[in-house]
Every structure is written in structure tokens, then in C-alpha cells.
Design a protein around this motif. Structure first.
Motif, PDB file in Angstrom:
ATOM      1  N   ASN A   1      -4.185  -2.249  -1.263  1.00 51.63           N
ATOM      2  CA  ASN A   1      -4.337  -3.594  -1.833  1.00 51.63           C
ATOM      3  C   ASN A   1      -4.669  -4.638  -0.776  1.00 51.63           C
ATOM      4  O   ASN A   1      -4.309  -5.809  -0.913  1.00 51.63           O
TER       5      ASN A   1
ATOM      6  N   LYS B   1     -11.088  -0.546   2.455  1.00 48.39           N
ATOM      7  CA  LYS B   1     -11.454  -1.015   1.110  1.00 48.39           C
ATOM      8  C   LYS B   1     -10.243  -0.988   0.181  1.00 48.39           C
ATOM      9  O   LYS B   1      -9.476  -0.015   0.162  1.00 48.39           O
ATOM     10  N   ALA B   2     -10.080  -2.045  -0.585  1.00 51.51           N
ATOM     11  CA  ALA B   2      -9.021  -2.065  -1.593  1.00 51.51           C
ATOM     12  C   ALA B   2      -9.419  -1.186  -2.774  1.00 51.51           C
ATOM     13  O   ALA B   2     -10.593  -1.117  -3.139  1.00 51.51           O
ATOM     14  N   GLY B   3      -8.437  -0.514  -3.336  1.00 50.17           N
ATOM     15  CA  GLY B   3      -8.719   0.323  -4.494  1.00 50.17           C
ATOM     16  C   GLY B   3      -7.660   1.387  -4.688  1.00 50.17           C
ATOM     17  O   GLY B   3      -6.779   1.598  -3.839  1.00 50.17           O
ATOM     18  N   ILE B   4      -7.743   2.072  -5.819  1.00 50.52           N
ATOM     19  CA  ILE B   4      -6.842   3.178  -6.150  1.00 50.52           C
ATOM     20  C   ILE B   4      -7.690   4.410  -6.425  1.00 50.52           C
ATOM     21  O   ILE B   4      -8.616   4.368  -7.246  1.00 50.52           O
ATOM     22  N   VAL B   5      -7.428   5.475  -5.699  1.00 51.64           N
ATOM     23  CA  VAL B   5      -8.161   6.726  -5.897  1.00 51.64           C
ATOM     24  C   VAL B   5      -7.153   7.857  -6.089  1.00 51.64           C
ATOM     25  O   VAL B   5      -6.010   7.794  -5.630  1.00 51.64           O
TER      26      VAL B   5
ATOM     27  N   GLU C   1      -3.222   4.124  -2.980  1.00 52.23           N
ATOM     28  CA  GLU C   1      -3.348   2.743  -3.448  1.00 52.23           C
ATOM     29  C   GLU C   1      -3.378   1.796  -2.249  1.00 52.23           C
ATOM     30  O   GLU C   1      -2.424   1.727  -1.469  1.00 52.23           O
TER      31      GLU C   1
ATOM     32  N   PRO D   1     -10.798   3.481   0.627  1.00 48.40           N
ATOM     33  CA  PRO D   1      -9.421   3.103   0.965  1.00 48.40           C
ATOM     34  C   PRO D   1      -8.880   3.989   2.088  1.00 48.40           C
ATOM     35  O   PRO D   1      -9.103   5.203   2.093  1.00 48.40           O
TER      36      PRO D   1
ATOM     37  N   TYR E   1      -6.679  -7.419   1.398  1.00 43.96           N
ATOM     38  CA  TYR E   1      -7.636  -8.466   1.039  1.00 43.96           C
ATOM     39  C   TYR E   1      -8.221  -9.061   2.314  1.00 43.96           C
ATOM     40  O   TYR E   1      -7.605  -9.054   3.382  1.00 43.96           O
TER      41      TYR E   1
ATOM     42  N   ASN F   1       0.849  -1.187   0.000  1.00 49.16           N
ATOM     43  CA  ASN F   1       0.000   0.000   0.000  1.00 49.16           C
ATOM     44  C   ASN F   1       0.892   1.246   0.000  1.00 49.16           C
ATOM     45  O   ASN F   1       1.885   1.294   0.723  1.00 49.16           O
TER      46      ASN F   1
END
Length: 748
Positions: free
Chosen positions: A343, A167-171, A341, A292, A345, A127
Motif C-alpha cells: 500500500n 508498486k502498490a497493489g494486491i497480487v 499486499e 509490488p 504511496y 504492507n
């Protein structure tokens, strides 16, 4: 056939009469002997044992047997490697504790497994938060892990810094500084500074409130991501150059881990235990964080904050990172953007509770539960291993006294080592959900020690009000650390008194540890203890909280080299447990509960009274006041009755103990608080805006908060009126539990 022989019949009768006479003589002789020596009669002995007051001599045995060196050795073992919830190392620690309890002489022990949805970062996809140039190229990225310093703080099994369940994700977007991320901080941004957070990435400093509440507020106000960091103003007070490993303050590379989930217990089996047979919902069917979130150190945070555009921050918002002027934003200078970012899980894994029992001699069906969680984000030298180390020494001491025949408690004592607390009180929630019906009927109290120490300033207690006097009585018996002299109570009173200086301050229970499901779900009165830091310093927590640097070196070389503060807590913990387990009449004080509730209601009147009175149809506290007075009278009468009752009647003793035991249960509303059905205690619950803090009469507080700016103020005012009647009813019900049985047949 011929007639019977009369001589034979006569002889037979004589023999029978002789045998019966002999037997009767033996019985009379035995009874005569027993009546002369009733102390030899088992039934008599059981009767007299049932009426014995607690033997205070056991206190001295406990104090003398507990050893600081043993606590030190326990901590050194427990911190020898990381032991994150859901890992092999954590399971091995559970097995180690069970083996210890078997060796120490507890009557029985077992490991209980649950299948929990846990959260982890990907080591192969770290991350990061990034600074992007105007053309989108990467200018800077945050560290994926904390830099090793010394004293064994680096280990290959160390989990990289992350916020569990984020939350996983890229903003990507503009950055806004939101201070601590509290409700009032976002309100100031929007209402006074006219800054809209929608579609932006927020950066907030850790402290003041639970990190999950920061994430909730960021999402509620439209942020697409959240960066959390620890500011020197809250975690490195002296100087950013005087930090760990030389002091206990946080270095710029330190990063606080922690979960950001606000609904506690396994997300997939809410309300039910996560056993093998229990149905699990899908992840998309349950409530999990929506954006995220990632923590960083203040060295990296400086790179973002020094580039923030916009106006200077309001008064009270500036931290103490050297060399920068704190600004609000939005956005960075020269058109730079921020990318986040994450990641993480989620995965279902097994977690383990360990339960050890010393069975009560007279009332084995009444439980006193002493608990501490076992899992840690990394080494966990303070959180929770300081508490685990103390608990293992306390269980050794209790076990030794039992094995040696020096003592066995009247009621059963359960030691419990909880699993996966750091993920959201997982082990304790699942256990209470599985055994709730049993423990609701049988448990006297839950006594928690998450961390034995967070400093070396003074003792700190949090409790339901019915145990205030118990805490005072116990701490008067226990000697404080040698440098302070006197009793624990003396130092506590001097350093943290109530406003009038008469007694030490005891705070309400919020959340943040394993007492929460006991009190909040099933109404078991609870206590939480530790040795604390000086709260006047303004630290948000002990500085190395949840970092890789929370090591054995931190505790053994800096915080408590002699382990005398650990020893104080172990002694207090042991004496609380002994008094709850041994006292003839349970040391539960209902009158203190009435006093605390009245003080809380009176305070609410000063805050909300004028606003309620200004309604077209005024809302009053009249019914609440009336039933609170009824409760206070019932409490006074019960304790008066206890003073004069026949304590030679074990059935009467059991009867009043049951009234004392079940009083707390009366504050449980099965429908829960407004908007929070999983919080069922009407009088005390965590704040809805800061889960760490306890709030009295939380349903009213929640409904009244910023009511004129709610979506439908008139509808919410009706809900206030409705809910206040529920509070009044609950107080009336609680009062009834304290009255004699004929109250059910009396006219009212």
C-alpha cells in the motif's frame, strides 16, 4: 585683455618642475625600497604563493586536531531520532548542520531545496505477505514492523519496513524461490530447471546485487510480485541465537528497508534539477517499478520457505534458516497460495542539501568536494550517520585551522551534506544537474564517505584509477587504529592486496552512493572511502543494514566503542582533501588510468575474444588497442613534461593542472551507453545487472552479455561493432586532451 605677466609664468613653471621632481624622487625612493625588500610587495608575494608546494606540516595539524570523542558526540546526536528523507526531522538536521558550519568558521554555507517524488508506506494500511489456505482463508501474515529489542531501537517516528517506489497493489499466486534474484538465477530456473516464473510471486534473499535489480529481473521474467528477506547465511553467520543487541548479527525480526528504483535522481524531472520552476512529468509518464515488492525478516520468511513444494534447490542456493529444507517450488504444499499486499504511496516533498565552503586562497575557482548524505531509513547509525559524524569533525578541524590563521587551502573546499540519498541519490543528482556546467569546468574531485565504518577489519578505497597513487600516498601517512599499529597502508596491504601482493586493492566505482552523478554524468573523478569488515566472511553487507536496529548502541558498544576507526577514516578523508586542495601540481595520475584500462581490455579479450573472432567478419580490438596505446604514450609524456617543466611559471602550472583535471571529462559520451543514455561514462559505470558493482567498458559488457540469446543476435552483433568504434574514438579523444596544444595542427 593685457599681456600675461612673464615673471608670474616663470614662477609657475619653477613650482611645477619642483613638484614633479619631488614626486619623481618619492616614486624612485619607494621603488628602490621595494626592490630591496621584494617580500613586502603584494604582487611579489602573490606570485611566490602561487608557486609554493603544499605544506606537509598541515597534515600533522589535521591529525592532532581531529578527536574521536567529538565524532562519538556527533553520532549520538545524529542517531537520537529517525530522520527519513522528506520528513520534518530531516529538514531540522539540515538546519543543524548549516548552523554547525557557520559556528565552525566556514566562509559561507547555504541550504538548497528540491521538490522530489518520494515514496512512503501507509501506517494505517500496513504492507503484508500472507499464506492462504486452499479455501482462501488467511493462515499467516507477516509482521507489519520490527519487534523492539532494547537500547532505544523503538521510536514513534520509525517508518515501517517497505521498499520505496514498489508498486502498490494486491497480487495472489504460487510462490517460487529464486535464490538472490540475479540474472543467472532466473536463467537457471528457466533453462535448466524448466520452471516458469510468469504469473507467480517470487521470493528472493537479499544480497549479492542491488535490490532494485532483483525487482527488475523478477518483472522481466514475468513475476507478479516479489518478497525479499535477509537469510542468516548472509546476515547472521555465527548462530541465529547470537544476534543483536548482543552482537552485530541480524535477528530474525530484522527487516532491511531500501528503494527498488534503478534510474537515479528525481523521477519526474529526469536530466534536469527539481527546482520550483522545473516542469514535472506525471507519474504515469516516468519509469517506476512495475510490481509490488515487500521486505520481511527471516523468522517470517521461514513460514513460507518451509511450505514450498517442488524439488530441492540447486547447489549453492540453500540458505541457513534452521529446521527447513530449501526447495524451489513452484507453489506451497496442500494447495496453499501466497498473497502480497503493498500500500505504498508516492508524494512530492522537499529535500535539502547543505553546502559549506572554505574559499581557496589562490585558486578559489577550483573545487574539491567532500560529501556525505544525511538521511537514513531509521536511525542510520552506520548508514550514513557514521560518515556524517566524521564529516562534522573534519569540517570543525578545517574551520579551526582557517580561523586561527594556521592554514587556508590553495583551492576551495566544499563540504556537502546530501538529502534523500536513500531514495535514489536524489540530493546529489539534482545538485549535479543544476550546477553541472559550473562544476564540470571547476571541480578537481569528489571525495565521498557514505559510511565511515562497515566493520573494523581494514581500510577500503574505491576510486577512479587516476587517484590510486593518491590513496596509497595518503594512507602511508596516517596511523592505523592502535590495535593494528603501523600505517593504514600497512594493514590494508596485508589484508586486501592485489593478486601479486604489491599494493592494496582498490575497486572500481559502481553505484550505491553519491559519487555516481559526479562520475557518470559529468566525468568528475571520484573516491569513496570507509573502514570495512572482513569480506572473506561472505557477508552481503554489515548485518543490520537499513534496519531499526542500526542504532547508536550498535556502533558505540559493538562496532567501534573507542571510535578509533571513525578517526582513521576522518584523518584519511582530511588528508585526501588537503592534498587535492593544496598540491601545486594536482595529484592526478593518468598513467595508472592507462594501466587499469589495458588490464580491463585484456580481460575482455579472454572472455569475448574467441566469440568475436568466430564471426563471419571477425571483430577485433585492434582500434581500441591502438588508441589505448596512444593514450598511454600521451599520459607518459605529460607526466615526463611535468617533471621537467618550469614550475616557477604559474601559467604553465595552471595549464598542466587543467589537462589533468579535464582528462576524466573526455570519457563522457553525451549520448550515453547503449540502452542507458543516462550513464555517460564510457570506461566505468555500474553494471546493468547489479548497480552496486562497477564495470569497466560497460557498453561492450552489456552488449556481449548472453548475446546469442538476445531478441535479434545479428542486430546486436552490429551494435557491438559500432559501439567498439565509439570506445576507440573516446580513447583517442582522451589521449588528445593530454597532449601539447600543437597536436591540433600536426599531421596525424
Amino acid at each position: 585683455m593685457g599681456r600675461p605677466n612673464n615673471n608670474a609664468r616663470i614662477i609657475a613653471v619653477v613650482v611645477v618642475v619642483g613638484v614633479l621632481s619631488l614626486a619623481l624622487g618619492i616614486i624612485i625612493g619607494w621603488a628602490s625600497t621595494r626592490s630591496k625588500h621584494p617580500e613586502k610587495d603584494e604582487a611579489y608575494q602573490a606570485w611566490t604563493d602561487a608557486l609554493k608546494e603544499a605544506d606537509d606540516g598541515v597534515t600533522d595539524l589535521i591529525i592532532k586536531e581531529l578527536k574521536a570523542d567529538n565524532i562519538r558526540d556527533n553520532l549520538e546526536y545524529l542517531t537520537s531520532r529517525p530522520h527519513l528523507g522528506g520528513t520534518v526531522e530531516e529538514k531540522e538536521n539540515a538546519e543543524y548542520i548549516k548552523a554547525k558550519w557557520d559556528e565552525q568558521g566556514l566562509d559561507s554555507s547555504r541550504i538548497i531545496r528540491y521538490n522530489i517524488l518520494l515514496s512512503y508506506p501507509r501506517k494505517d494500511q500496513p504492507n503484508h505477505a500472507y499464506i492462504l489456505a486452499e479455501n482462501g482463508t488467511e493462515v499467516f501474515r507477516t509482521a507489519a514492523e520490527e519487534a523492539p529489542l532494547e537500547h532505544g531501537d523503538k521510536h514513534p517516528d520509525t517508518v515501517p519496513p517497505f521498499n520505496a517506489y514498489a508498486k502498490a497493489g494486491i497480487v495472489e499466486g504460487d510462490l517460487v524461490y529464486v535464490n538472490y534474484g540475479r540474472v543467472e538465477d532466473f536463467q537457471k530456473l528457466e533453462r535448466e530447471l524448466k520452471i516458469n516464473v510468469t504469473g507467480k510471486i517470487a521470493i528472493a534473499r537479499y544480497g549479492k546485487i542491488f535490490r532494485g535489480d532483483k525487482a527488475n529481473q523478477a518483472f522481466y521474467h514475468g513475476a507478479i510480485g516479489l518478497i525479499l528477506y535477509s537469510d542468516p547465511a548472509d546476515y547472521a553467520l555465527d548462530d541465529v541465537d547470537r544476534v543483536y543487541p548482543d552482537t552485530w548479527f541480524l535477528p530474525g525480526t530484522g527487516i532491511q528497508r531500501g528503494n527498488v528504483i534503478t534510474r537515479k535522481g528525481d523521477p519526474l524531472t529526469q536530466g534536469y534539477p527539481a527546482t520550483d520552476y522545473m516542469y514535472q512529468n506525471d507519474e504515469d509518464e516516468v519509469i517506476l517499478p512495475k510490481i509490488p515488492v515487500q521486505p520481511i525478516g527471516y523468522d517470517d520468511a521461514k513460514r513460507f520457505l518451509m511450505l514450498l513444494d517442488g524439488n530441492d534447490v540447486p547447489d549453492g542456493w540453500a540458505g541457513e534458516i534452521p529446521g527447513i529444507t530449501y526447495k524451489v517450488g513452484p507453489g506451497l504444499t496442500n494447495g496453499r497460495k501466497v498473497k502480497l499486499e503493498v500500500n505504498n504511496y508516492n508524494e512530492v516533498r522537499s529535500v535539502y542539501n547543505v553546502v559549506g565552503i572554505i574559499k581557496g586562497s589562490l585558486e578559489p575557482d577550483r573545487y574539491v568536494i567532500l560529501g556525505n548524505h544525511r538521511d537514513a531509513w531509521v536511525f542510520g547509525a552506520v548508514d550514513p550517520s557514521s560518515g556524517t559524524a566524521a564529516m562534522l569533525e573534519l569540517s570543525r578541524t578545517f574551520g579551526k585551522l582557517v580561523k586561527n590563521g594556521q592554514w587556508r587551502p590553495r583551492r576551495s573546499i566544499l563540504f556537502i551534506s546530501w538529502g534523500a540519498e536513500e531514495y535514489g541519490l536524489m540530493g546529489s543528482y539534482e545538485w549535479v544537474e543544476e550546477f553541472g556546467k559550473t562544476i564540470t569546468e571547476r571541480t578537481v574531485a569528489y571525495v565521498n564517505c557514505d559510511l565511515a565504518i562497515t566493520g573494523n577489519y581494514t581500510f577500503r578505497g574505491r576510486s577512479t584509477p587516476n587517484f590510486f597513487n593518491l590513496l596509497y600516498d595518503v594512507t602511508k601517512k596516517i596511523p592505523d587504529a592502535p590495535q593494528y599499529g603501523g600505517s593504514v597502508y600497512d594493514n590494508w596491504l596485508q589484508k586486501h592486496p592485489v593478486s601479486d601482493g604489491t599494493v592494496p586493492y582498490i575497486s572500481d566505482l559502481g553505484s550505491g552512493s553519491d559519487f555516481r552523478p559526479f562520475l557518470g554524468l559529468v566525468g568528475i573523478p571520484s573516491i569513496d572511502i570507509r573502514y570495512d569488515m572482513d569480506r572473506s566472511l561472505g557477508l552481503s553487507s554489515y548485518p543490520l543494514y537499513h534496519t531499526m536496529y542500526e542504532t547508536f548502541h550498535l556502533v558505540s558498544a559493538i562496532m567501534d566503542p573507542s571510535f578509533e576507526y571513525h578517526l582513521v577514516v576522518a584523518r584519511v578523508w582530511g588528508e585526501i582533501g588537503r592534498m587535492l586542495a593544496d598540491s601545486l601540481i594536482l595529484p592526478i595520475d593518468c598513467e595508472s588510468y592507462a594501466v587499469r584500462m589495458k588490464g580491463s581490455i585484456d580481460y575482455m579479450k579472454t572472455i569475448y575474444g574467441d566469440q568475436m573472432a568466430a564471426r563471419p567478419t571477425p571483430i577485433t580490438f585492434d582500434s581500441i588497442d591502438e588508441n589505448l596505446e596512444k593514450f598511454a604514450t600521451a599520459a607518459k609524456n605529460l607526466h615526463s613534461r611535468i617533471e621537467t617543466m618550469d614550475k616557477t611559471n604559474p601559467f604553465a602550472v595552471r595549464s598542466v593542472n587543467d589537462q589533468l583535471l579535464f582528462m576524466e571529462r573526455a570519457f563522457i559520451d553525451p549520448l550515453g551507453l547503449p540502452g542507458r543514455p543516462h550513464e555517460r561514462h564510457v570506461v566505468f559505470a555500474p553494471s546493468s545487472t547489479n548497480s552496486y558493482a562497477g564495470v569497466a567498458f560497460p557498453g561492450i559488457v552489456d552488449l556481449m552479455f548472453d548475446i546469442e540469446n538476445s531478441e535479434d543476435p545479428e542486430k546486436q552483433w552490429k551494435e557491438v561493432e559500432r559501439y567498439m568504434s565509439i570506445v576507440a574514438f573516446t580513447l583517442d579523444s582522451a589521449a588528445t586532451t593530454l597532449m601539447e596544444v600543437d597536436i591540433l595542427a600536426k599531421e596525424t
